[in-house]
Scaffold this motif. Structure first.
Motif: not given
Lengths: 189, 189
Positions: B1-18
């Protein structure tokens, strides 16, 4: 309950994250480690049983049934009281799993108590547990996942999310030691 | 589905973590941010409704009822496909809450996908949320605790525990920026 200059760090994290390594680094700075599993094992021996992992688990489950989910935290606080009365005012508690335990420790230990979580990428944790060679080290991915799940069911995810400090441990042992000592020195200051 | 050099970062954390600050730092390095809540809001507008927070929440809950708990991840992947087809191969997804969503993204995005969690001490998070002044910022401790609990119920604790990377954010914004850029550069390498 606790005196000034007392510092009690509850260390938490998923299996294989490096909790006992953190405790060793803290010992370099004069901390004394209380392993919650050891507190249970000591009680098993006191009762005249063989402290096998199975027996300890059975005893722990029975305790929880009789005294509630903070049973082991309760026993651990008794052990801590003795250590503090002996002048040991820098302690690491290894083995905290649930917010109920955290709340129990907070009520008992007041402002001297902090939670330090250790974090490792899951794939890396699996690899490290495979090579650690401890008796309870999971061999298969199924074992690993099952152990993770059972820890999360006890509330470990929340405990990590609500920790006061977190130390990333994806890199080398030296890097982890440096980060750990840096946090410990900060807490001293 | 994605090509090389693709980087997808899912960011997670509690509310107010930044999480959104992390997304801004990533944007400095050419990342494009996809906010899962915005994906829902855009769909609300498309359907001809006013995109109020209440309407978005109602719409989201309805979607989850119709399509299951990965409904928003599904919509987000559609948005990502468009961005990737436009040549945007560095993406941050802001708003991942559950392991079901993580699994959905992993299946869809393959090896290009990582989870980055942000961690802050709960008291500090509360203080920061109080001063942030966003519309949805909790004012009372009760609000704050309730919001934490509802996020944890969705599985946020597990998502943090199982993240690939974690960034501590107890110190200054500069310190957080430095740690974030250091991780982002590492991921590039």
């Amino acid at each position: 309950m606790t005196k000034p200059n007392t510092k009690i760090l509850g260390v938490t994290g998923m299996p294989g994250s490096g909790k006992s390594e953190f405790a060793h680094f803290a010992e370099e700075l004069g901390y004394h480690t209380v392993v919650m599993g050891d507190v249970v094992r000591a009680r098993v021996v006191e009762e005249g049983f063989e402290p096998t992992p199975e027996m300890s688990t059975r005893y722990m489950l029975q305790l929880r049934e009789e005294m509630g989910e903070t049973a082991v935290a309760h026993l651990t606080c008794d052990a801590i009281d003795i250590l503090v009365s002996e002048g040991k005012n820098l302690l690491v508690i290894d083995g905290i799993r649930s917010q109920a335990e955290v709340t129990y420790f907070k009520e008992h230990l007041d402002e001297a108590f902090f939670i330090v979580a250790i974090h490792v990428d899951p794939d890396l944790r699996f690899k490290r547990l495979q090579t650690r060679g401890r008796k309870d080290a999971p061999v298969t991915e199924d074992d690993f996942n099952q152990r993770d799940e059972s820890e999360l069911k006890l509330g470990l995810g929340e405990t990590i999310a609500f920790s006061n400090y977190i130390i990333p441990n994806n890199k080398s042992l030296d890097d982890f030691r440096e980060k750990s000592l840096s946090l410990l020195n900060e807490l001293e200051g």
